[in-house]
Structures are given as structure tokens and as C-alpha cells.
Write an enzyme that holds these catalytic residues in place. Sequence first.
Site, PDB file in Angstrom:
ATOM      1  N   GLY A   1      11.086  -2.882   5.511  1.00 35.67           N
ATOM      2  CA  GLY A   1      10.360  -4.160   5.447  1.00 35.67           C
ATOM      3  C   GLY A   1       9.986  -4.475   3.995  1.00 35.67           C
ATOM      4  O   GLY A   1      10.248  -5.576   3.495  1.00 35.67           O
ATOM      5  N   HIS A   2       9.416  -3.480   3.312  1.00 40.74           N
ATOM      6  CA  HIS A   2       9.071  -3.674   1.891  1.00 40.74           C
ATOM      7  C   HIS A   2      10.339  -3.889   1.065  1.00 40.74           C
ATOM      8  O   HIS A   2      10.341  -4.701   0.133  1.00 40.74           O
ATOM      9  CB  HIS A   2       8.337  -2.443   1.350  1.00 40.74           C
ATOM     10  CG  HIS A   2       7.050  -2.138   2.017  1.00 40.74           C
ATOM     11  ND1 HIS A   2       6.858  -1.028   2.799  1.00 40.74           N
ATOM     12  CD2 HIS A   2       5.861  -2.804   2.020  1.00 40.74           C
ATOM     13  CE1 HIS A   2       5.611  -1.006   3.240  1.00 40.74           C
ATOM     14  NE2 HIS A   2       4.992  -2.071   2.804  1.00 40.74           N
TER      15      HIS A   2
ATOM     16  N   SER B   1       4.310   1.137   7.995  1.00 40.55           N
ATOM     17  CA  SER B   1       4.006   2.451   7.413  1.00 40.55           C
ATOM     18  C   SER B   1       3.280   3.311   8.436  1.00 40.55           C
ATOM     19  O   SER B   1       3.338   4.533   8.391  1.00 40.55           O
ATOM     20  CB  SER B   1       3.128   2.286   6.169  1.00 40.55           C
ATOM     21  OG  SER B   1       3.762   1.402   5.273  1.00 40.55           O
TER      22      SER B   1
ATOM     23  N   MET C   1       0.852  -1.193   0.000  1.00 43.66           N
ATOM     24  CA  MET C   1       0.000   0.000   0.000  1.00 43.66           C
ATOM     25  C   MET C   1       0.887   1.243   0.000  1.00 43.66           C
ATOM     26  O   MET C   1       0.436   2.342   0.369  1.00 43.66           O
ATOM     27  CB  MET C   1      -0.941   0.002   1.200  1.00 43.66           C
ATOM     28  CG  MET C   1      -1.916  -1.176   1.153  1.00 43.66           C
ATOM     29  SD  MET C   1      -3.478  -0.885   2.009  1.00 43.66           S
ATOM     30  CE  MET C   1      -2.901  -0.539   3.637  1.00 43.66           C
ATOM     31  N   GLY C   2       2.136   1.093  -0.408  1.00 45.97           N
ATOM     32  CA  GLY C   2       3.037   2.242  -0.480  1.00 45.97           C
ATOM     33  C   GLY C   2       3.591   2.624   0.872  1.00 45.97           C
ATOM     34  O   GLY C   2       3.579   1.832   1.809  1.00 45.97           O
TER      35      GLY C   2
HETATM   36  O1  PAF Z   1      -0.129  -5.832   3.470  1.00 46.23           O
HETATM   37  C1  PAF Z   1      -0.556  -4.861   2.804  1.00 46.23           C
HETATM   38  O2  PAF Z   1       0.097  -3.835   2.640  1.00 46.23           O
HETATM   39  C2  PAF Z   1      -1.934  -4.960   2.145  1.00 46.23           C
HETATM   40  O3  PAF Z   1      -2.837  -5.617   2.975  1.00 46.23           O
HETATM   41  C3  PAF Z   1      -1.888  -5.622   0.754  1.00 46.23           C
HETATM   42  C4  PAF Z   1      -1.454  -7.070   0.832  1.00 46.23           C
HETATM   43  C5  PAF Z   1      -0.953  -4.838  -0.148  1.00 46.23           C
HETATM   44  C6  PAF Z   1      -3.291  -5.600   0.122  1.00 46.23           C
HETATM   45  O4  PAF Z   1      -3.769  -4.304  -0.031  1.00 46.23           O
END
Ligand code: PAF
Length: 283
Positions: free
Chosen positions: A36-37, A187, A30-31
Site C-alpha cells: 500500500g505504501h 501494517s 508510520m513505517g
Molecule cells: O496514516 C498513517 O500512517 C498516519 O496516520 C500518518 C498520516 C503517517 C500520520 O502519523
Amino acid sequence: MKLIKTVAELRAEIALWKKAGKSIGLVPTMGALHEGHASLIKAAHAENDCVVVSVFVNPTQFGPNEDLDAYPRTLEADCHLAEVMGANVVFAPSPKEMYPSTAMTWVEVTGDVTKVLCGRSRPIHFRGVTTVVSKLFNLAQPDRAYFGQKDAQQVEVLQRMVKDLFFNLELKIMPIVREADGLAKSSRNTYLQPEERAAALVLSRSLKKAQEAFAAGERNGQNLVDLVSRSIASEPMSVIDYVEIYALPELQPVTTPLKGRNLLAVAVKFGTTRLIDNVILEA
Ligand code: PAF
């Protein structure tokens, strides 16, 4: 790296990759990307020929009184981080692009796996997650999709969905990434006032106490829950939503003594910010 905003353009790009026999890794987000991302994108880059990072604040997974409007939107910085970590495409559609009409199809996993923990206070959340992730799987056609263990319940729900709907892909679950002082990266950490952030360290500290007790031989789930609850409650700024333990997979009631893999998970509010964290206790 390409920034793609439409379904048609993403489909065209994926078709080219498929024709060339490339493997595809998908990192749904979700940006407001953080380390972590970054760890998910890095893993996707190492294991696939091409990587799509989706950046979409999915409205259907937010309840009426939740933080949809306030959720941080930082597309430019997200594109930069995604590119540095090896993404080929950032897919950042508008809500209208992902949900073009009011008539729609839901993908919903039923049963305890979506009802306990966050499912109790966020009753529509997982239906929104499974619906948007199904759309993303159909669009990006990934060989592998990457999610973080911090959202432990989401992981269990998605495993079930992939199994039940025969999605032909592998779910790759990456470990929780923490700040040096133990706070799990999220986030939503950006919402915390400095004193709330300091108070939130009680989460990782308390879960660590449970890990230590488990390592020392404690096999009673309720005792571990009580230990963590007491420890979190000792921080005056904390308001506990839940401290619970479930057996994995799929969040079943635990046995006494504990056996196999168990998830000890917490959700706690500091001010208006609700944080989650967890540890897996493996006997
Ligand atoms: O984990 C997240 O950021 C959200 O739940 C996801 C998997 C991107 C779905 O919108």
C-alpha cells in the site's frame, strides 16, 4: 537515497531542492511499509522531482491503551522499499526531534468529521494525526502529499485541514491495495494469528456484498449497513466496533435514497487486532 533523522538536516535538503526549482512529493507513514505504501511512493516518484518518505510512529495519535509500543518498527526494510520505489529521502526522526518540549501546539479539526467512526473510540487520534502531518508539511514543503484511501476518515479530516489552514499543496489519495484474497494491506495485519487472518477476510467479502447490492439498485443506507453487519457477525471471531455509512465529503448523515458519494466503513476486532476497511458507493 538519504536517511535523515533531524529536522535541521531535512530543512537543509529541502532548501537545496527548492533553490533548484524541484517539485516535492511527501509520503507520510508510520513505517512497517507494505505494498500500500509502495503504491504511494511510486505515485509520488512519478509526479514529482524529489520524494520524501517520512517514517515516524507518532505517539500523539495513540490512546493510552493502544498499540504504540507494539507497533512494528522496521526501519532498515522500510528504507530499502522506499529506495526501490524511488524515494530520495527517508525522514525518520525520534519522538524528541518531532516533539522537543512538553509545551506544544495542537492542530485540531473539530466537528463530526473527527467525532464519528474511529473518532468515537479513539477520541485523541485525529488531533495527533493533524498535528504531526502539519509539522511534516511545514518541514518538507511538498507540492503533493500522498495518503491511502484505506484510512478514509483520515483523508476527509486532512482535506478539511488543508482547506482551512490554506496549506499550499495537493492531497493525492490512492486506492486501497489488497492481498490477493481481499484483505486490505495494513501494517497491523502482522499482528494477526493465522486463524484471525482467515477470519478477517469477512471484511472485504461483506463490503463486496454491499457493493453488489448497491449496484443492483439498493439505495437505503441502513439496509446496506444491516447487510454488512449481519455478514461480519456471521464470523464468530469478529467483534464489531462499527459498521456505518456517511455521505462524502466530511462524513455527513446520508440521504434516503442515497445520493452522490457515500462511505461505507467498518472497524472490527479479531483477537486484539482492530482492522478497518471501507468502500465508496457512488450513485
Ligand atoms: O496514516 C498513517 O500512517 C498516519 O496516520 C500518518 C498520516 C503517517 C500520520 O502519523
